[in-house]
Motif scaffolding. Sequence first.
Motif, PDB file in Angstrom:
ATOM      1  N   MET A 195      32.909  -1.418   2.260  1.00  0.00           N
ATOM      2  CA  MET A 195      31.508  -1.741   1.998  1.00  0.00           C
ATOM      3  C   MET A 195      31.213  -1.833   0.506  1.00  0.00           C
ATOM      4  SD  MET A 195      28.400  -2.168   3.364  1.00  0.00           S
ATOM      5  CE  MET A 195      28.074  -1.218   4.854  1.00  0.00           C
ATOM      6  N   TRP A 196      31.777  -0.902  -0.290  1.00  0.00           N
ATOM      7  CA  TRP A 196      31.345  -0.814  -1.689  1.00  0.00           C
ATOM      8  C   TRP A 196      32.430  -1.121  -2.718  1.00  0.00           C
ATOM      9  CZ3 TRP A 196      29.116   2.821   1.813  1.00  0.00           C
ATOM     10  CH2 TRP A 196      27.733   2.645   2.002  1.00  0.00           C
ATOM     11  N   TRP A 197      33.709  -1.052  -2.311  1.00  0.00           N
ATOM     12  CA  TRP A 197      34.758  -1.176  -3.338  1.00  0.00           C
ATOM     13  C   TRP A 197      35.861  -2.169  -2.977  1.00  0.00           C
ATOM     14  CZ3 TRP A 197      34.202   4.194  -1.501  1.00  0.00           C
ATOM     15  CH2 TRP A 197      33.161   4.860  -2.164  1.00  0.00           C
ATOM     16  N   LEU A 198      35.637  -3.081  -2.046  1.00  0.00           N
ATOM     17  CA  LEU A 198      36.720  -3.955  -1.613  1.00  0.00           C
ATOM     18  C   LEU A 198      37.375  -4.712  -2.770  1.00  0.00           C
ATOM     19  CD1 LEU A 198      38.349  -4.956   0.832  1.00  0.00           C
ATOM     20  CD2 LEU A 198      36.729  -6.866   1.006  1.00  0.00           C
ATOM     21  N   PRO A 199      36.625  -5.273  -3.724  1.00  0.00           N
ATOM     22  CA  PRO A 199      37.302  -5.985  -4.821  1.00  0.00           C
ATOM     23  C   PRO A 199      38.203  -5.083  -5.664  1.00  0.00           C
ATOM     24  CG  PRO A 199      34.988  -6.619  -4.697  1.00  0.00           C
ATOM     25  CD  PRO A 199      35.162  -5.431  -3.794  1.00  0.00           C
TER      26      PRO A 199
END
Length: 373
Positions: free
Chosen positions: A71-75
């Motif tokens: 949700m918040w850190w995929l990249p």
Amino acid sequence: MTLICIDCRYIGPRPSGIGKVQQALVDHLPDMAPDLEFLFLKRTDAPEVLSAASNVREIVVKAAANSPATMWWLPRIAPLSGVDLFHATFNIMPAGLRMPCVTTVHDIMWLANPQWCTGRLPHVLERHFYGHGIGRALAKSAAITTVSDASKHELLAWDSSLQGRVFTTPPGIDESFRHDPKLGQPTVQGWPTGKRIVLTVGQNAPYKNHEGALRAFALAFGGRDDVALVFIQRLNQASETLRDMAQNLGIASQVHFLGPVDDAALVTCYNAAAVLLHPSLCEGYGLPLAEAMACGCPVVASDRSAMPEVLGGAGLLAPAEDAAAMAAALRQVVDDEQVSSAMRQAGLGRAAQLSWRRFADATLDVYRSVLQC
């Protein structure tokens, strides 16, 4: 060459509708678009190779699909540099994407009817998680695909500013789901023999209305030795609640709970069943309806959301919360061979119209419209 990243982390050992959607993209897009390159994100227990196509690369992502890391850190945890378009395939749009994103929003139950949903975390956390991810998808996606016109209309009713950004890409049916009278009785453990089977398939979440299935079956066939109700579902504590309910309704000896089965076994179950009962309160699409029809199994379903659309007039519909109407429809199918035979033929005709390749082609059109290529 333009690079498209597709999140395929529902493809794994446990069957799921979203996994089948992702598998269709994997199976068809590389050869349909040789001018494009594809990057598939996959889970640690996925098959070693999803696609052997020369224009495909695959990367294992250790984080779960529906996780804070996604949700918040995929990249930060997946190498997305050089990606020109990201396809978020399971409702939530990850934060921090620097490229255009197409999000597939299968339904908005977590926004509109969270009481129908269930998850692994405490409900209030689950509601916040999905509400946040779906909300970001609606606000920031370059385009939104959804699996039925019913879901599209629900999205537009929720947020009219989405007009022009929502596209329907109807799912198909795998060729393994077919009508074959020679298959005989399923060898699945727990399948009752010598009975006419009312079959219900799907996770035991509130929106699936499995309690309604029990009520309808009790009204239709309670006390009849020749008819049984079989649930194919992920067995959990909620299944025990259904067992208690069956006991209270006086039908415990007629109700059988089976765990998840693979597609090969599911095909035999559909072929052997007298009818699929699908009384959901809501469905973004409802793959069991399509798969049952392809196997020659008549369908009785609730008359709301995408279910009338999927059946296309080939099944019987009743209000989801009207057990008496659902029971009457079940008796029509189980006790009248003429009705059953007509529904079987209508279902096979409807199923023949549903194609995973057309689904992939419609999705590719959305990609190209965003990329303008």
